[in-house]
Design an enzyme around this catalytic site. Structure first.
Site: not given
Ligand code: NAD
Length: 499
Positions: A165, A189, A243, A253, A265, A300, A398
């Site tokens: 997000w 998604k 994350s 999975y 990422e 991130c 983080e």
């Molecule tokens: P998140 O991992 O909670 O969610 C990311 C996505 O995964 C969302 O679409 C969510 O709905 C989906 N998701 C959640 N549970 C899932 C499951 N069990 N199976 C499959 N998909 C699932 O992360 P967030 O809170 O949306 O974003 C923050 C994180 O993203 C931080 O850790 C940040 O560092 C990382 N991030 C990394 C980069 C990069 O390029 N390295 C860029 C932006 C954000």
């Protein structure tokens, strides 16, 4: 908070699409279920969105597979695919202001950043990858006189893209543009907190002439729609940004189902290093502040750990606090705002928990440290910590919020030792006037991007991704991103033993 013309903009000024985009049509979830998304700046409901689950993902995958197999996109003339993506880039530009506004309302991000990311960078990404399509060549291997061997790249097939997000449409574009450029079909998604711009993208792609079924957008909860993508046996690869916790689920999975490759990422805990010989310029101070507070620190590659040589520490601390105090926190729709709303109330509470932990561990708050309570939205002051120590929780985990921690060191060697003492490896910034020192640090830091004398994540032309627990071997951006969505095939042609 000051008024601006954009404050008058409301949900009436944008078109909100709340249905999934599957097989060329806006459709409700098969179950009929929905979820509500809030405007983080007001705490009010913004939209009621289709809650897709396994059945909807299955429908999307079937459409994507059919589209991939019929070849109208995956095997079309390169110029045709290029033109369609260029049309999409043009449509995204045309709708840039509307999409930027939608993104700001949906995510609490500032309109200033949304205009740059959504109205400017996103169309550019589609254009950039479109332009690679008719300039990509295979190779011929040096196989000697008895054979000709061609090495060709083929689209991997149906790909699942799961994005976070914090940069909703930008993260989608980072993955979608190269995936579509290679000829793959996609099930995208968006994060449940920020689905709206991705849903509009589905329609715009259809308008651009991208064949039906090639792009499907399934909004929904992570454990439902996300997990269904991760476990689907007919998805050929998943590219994920988010994350580490969810990244690990996706690896699981894949291992439990069809062993699909998973591009990751993930998060970071990036250092910002001010070495002994650095010059404390306005540019350095601005970079330090942006490195920690840009996007409210929901980034991130946020350089939260600021490791500063004792020679500069006091002056640095003073200037950082002065600059942090000047940051405007508030209405995301006001172009003067520097930091908008945090994505959710829960996330703001989580960040506030880190602030308490920092104080409990002995760090000192020089500025901020509090929520902004006179506003129903999810706002948090930028916080500056003095006396950060390597073992503290706030120096290791983080935070993903507007927090800058300053740590004093007595030598550049100590700075390097502390910088590398982390499980992450996404990004680092190094400030020095010595080119040898800059290159020595750039080589020594186990991170995907080292930014010297600036805070930058690079550009579309440069690959972005993490070492260690910040990612997998895949990269977003640059020509490297294409490799995630392709497979390499060898075509060996024997010329006979007498050739
Ligand atoms: P998140 O991992 O909670 O969610 C990311 C996505 O995964 C969302 O679409 C969510 O709905 C989906 N998701 C959640 N549970 C899932 C499951 N069990 N199976 C499959 N998909 C699932 O992360 P967030 O809170 O949306 O974003 C923050 C994180 O993203 C931080 O850790 C940040 O560092 C990382 N991030 C990394 C980069 C990069 O390029 N390295 C860029 C932006 C954000």
């Amino acid at each position: 908070m000051t008024k601006s013309p954009h404050q008058r903009a409301s949900t009436d000024d944008v078109r909100i699409e709340t249905k999934a985009w599957i097989d060329g049509a806006a459709v409700p979830a098969l179950s009929g279920r929905t979820f509500v998304t809030l405007n983080p700046a007001t705490g009010e409901p913004l939209a009621t969105i289709a809650a897709c689950d396994q059945a909807d993902v299955d429908r999307a995958v079937k459409a994507a597979r059919r589209a991939f197999d019929d070849g109208a996109w995956s095997r079309c003339e390169p110029g045709e695919r290029k033109e369609a993506l260029l049309r999409l880039a043009a449509l995204l530009r045309e709708h840039g202001e509307e999409l930027a506004l939608l993104e700001s309302l949906d995510s609490g991000k500032t309109i200033r950043d949304c205009r740059n990311e959504v109205a400017n960078e996103v169309p550019h990404f589609f254009q950039w990858y479109a332009e690679t399509i008719d300039k990509s060549f295979g190779r011929v291997a040096p196989t000697g006189p008895r054979a000709v061997s061609m090495i060709v790249q083929e689209p991997i097939g149906v790909v699942g893209l799961i994005v976070p997000w914090n940069f909703p449409l930008l993260m989608a574009a980072w993955k979608l543009a190269p995936a579509l450029a290679t000829g793959c079909s996609v099930v995208l998604k968006p994060a449940e907190q920020s689905s709206l711009t991705a849903l509009r993208l589905g329609e715009l792609a259809a308008q651009a002439g991208i064949p039906t079924g090639v792009l499907n957008v399934v909004p929904g909860l992570g454990e439902e729609a996300g997990q269904a993508i991760g476990r689907h046996g007919d998805i050929d690869m998943v590219s994920f940004t988010g994350s580490g916790e969810v990244g690990a689920y996706l690896l699981g999975y894949a291992a439990q189902t069809n062993m699909k490759p998973v591009g990751l990422e993930l998060g970071g805990k990036s250092p910002f290093l001010v070495l002994e010989d650095a010059e404390l310029t306005d540019d350095l101070v601005e970079s330090a502040v942006m490195a920690a507070f840009w996007n409210g620190g929901q980034n991130c590659s946020a350089n939260m750990r600021q490791i500063v040589h004792r020679r500069h520490y006091d002056a640095f601390a003073e200037r950082i606090v002065e600059r942090a105090k000047a940051l405007v926190v508030g209405d995301p729709l006001d172009p003067a705002t520097d930091i908008g709303a945090m994505i959710t109330d829960e996330h703001r509470d989580r960040v506030a928990g880190f602030l308490r932990s920092g104080v409990d561990d002995g760090a000192r708050i020089l500025h901020g440290g509090t929520a902004i309570d006179d506003n129903p939205g999810f706002f948090l002051q930028p916080t500056v910590f003095d006396g950060l120590k390597p073992g503290m929780t706030i120096a290791r985990e983080e935070i993903f919020g507007p927090v800058l921690g300053m740590m004093v060191v007595d030598s550049d060697e100590e700075a390097l030792r502390i910088a590398v003492d982390t499980e992450y490896g996404l990004h680092a910034s190094v400030f020095t006037r010595d080119i040898n020192q800059a290159l020595r640090f750039a080589r020594a830091l186990p991170v995907g991007t080292v930014s010297v004398n600036s805070f930058s994540e690079g550009s579309i032309a440069t690959p972005f991704g993490g070492y260690r627990r910040s990612g997998s071997l895949t990269r977003d951006n640059g020509l490297e991103a294409l490799a995630q969505y392709q497979q390499t095939k060898t075509i060996w042609i024997g010329l006979g033993t007498t050739a």
